[in-house]
Write a protein that holds these residues in place. Structure first.
Motif, PDB file in Angstrom:
ATOM      1  N   GLY A  65       0.941  -1.025   0.116  1.00  0.00           N
ATOM      2  CA  GLY A  65       0.003   0.027   0.098  1.00  0.00           C
ATOM      3  C   GLY A  65       0.767   1.244   0.158  1.00  0.00           C
ATOM      4  O   GLY A  65       0.497   2.353  -0.192  1.00  0.00           O
ATOM      5  N   ARG A 123       3.524   4.161  -1.182  1.00  0.00           N
ATOM      6  CA  ARG A 123       3.885   4.955  -2.329  1.00  0.00           C
ATOM      7  C   ARG A 123       5.277   4.631  -2.640  1.00  0.00           C
ATOM      8  O   ARG A 123       6.281   4.518  -1.973  1.00  0.00           O
ATOM      9  N   SER A 139      -0.173   1.174  -5.917  1.00  0.00           N
ATOM     10  CA  SER A 139       0.606   1.149  -4.723  1.00  0.00           C
ATOM     11  C   SER A 139       1.535  -0.086  -4.977  1.00  0.00           C
ATOM     12  O   SER A 139       1.398  -1.088  -5.464  1.00  0.00           O
ATOM     13  N   ASP A 166      -4.924  -0.307  -6.796  1.00  0.00           N
ATOM     14  CA  ASP A 166      -5.150   0.169  -5.362  1.00  0.00           C
ATOM     15  C   ASP A 166      -5.915   1.349  -5.670  1.00  0.00           C
ATOM     16  O   ASP A 166      -5.649   2.760  -5.634  1.00  0.00           O
ATOM     17  N   GLY A 215      -6.357   4.092  -2.257  1.00  0.00           N
ATOM     18  CA  GLY A 215      -5.253   4.867  -1.844  1.00  0.00           C
ATOM     19  C   GLY A 215      -3.809   5.162  -2.852  1.00  0.00           C
ATOM     20  O   GLY A 215      -2.901   5.424  -2.377  1.00  0.00           O
TER      21      GLY A 215
END
Length: 113
Positions: A42, A44, A82, A92, A95
């Motif tokens: 998840g 970056r 992500s 994703d 997010g």
């Protein structure tokens, strides 16, 4: 197998200090001032490690590159992605960051960083 290659177009790379776990080919994230490490699921990404040796990594931070993919199917076009926690990326929608996906293969995809 495609006769068209997008890899390396517009490639921009920088040298970072890196954590011992960083391996060439995996997505990495910033873990400190000028330092990269593996991304958690998840997370970056900062870029893709091109090499890793003696505590330093060459990291592609711009241009077109191939990344491993897991999870839900991704289609070419703009997609929210992500880190997947294993060195690749995943879809994703909730997010993720939007990337242009140029090609999708069975185990990877070509994206614009």
């Amino acid at each position: 197998m495609s006769k068209i290659s997008f890899e390396g177009i517009g490639e921009v790379a920088a040298t970072f200090a890196c954590e011992a776990e960083v391996q060439a080919g995996q997505v990495v994230g910033l873990t400190g001032d000028g330092t990269v490490g593996p991304c958690e699921s998840g997370g970056r990404i900062c870029g893709v490690a091109l090499s890793s040796e003696d505590g330093y990594a060459a990291v592609q931070i711009g241009g077109l590159c191939r990344v491993a993919k897991t999870g839900e199917e991704v289609t070419p076009g703009f997609a929210k992605l992500s880190a997947d926690g294993t060195g690749g990326m995943k879809k994703d929608e909730a997010g993720g960051t939007e990337y242009l996906v140029l090609r999708v293969e069975s185990d990877g995809m070509v994206i614009r960083l």
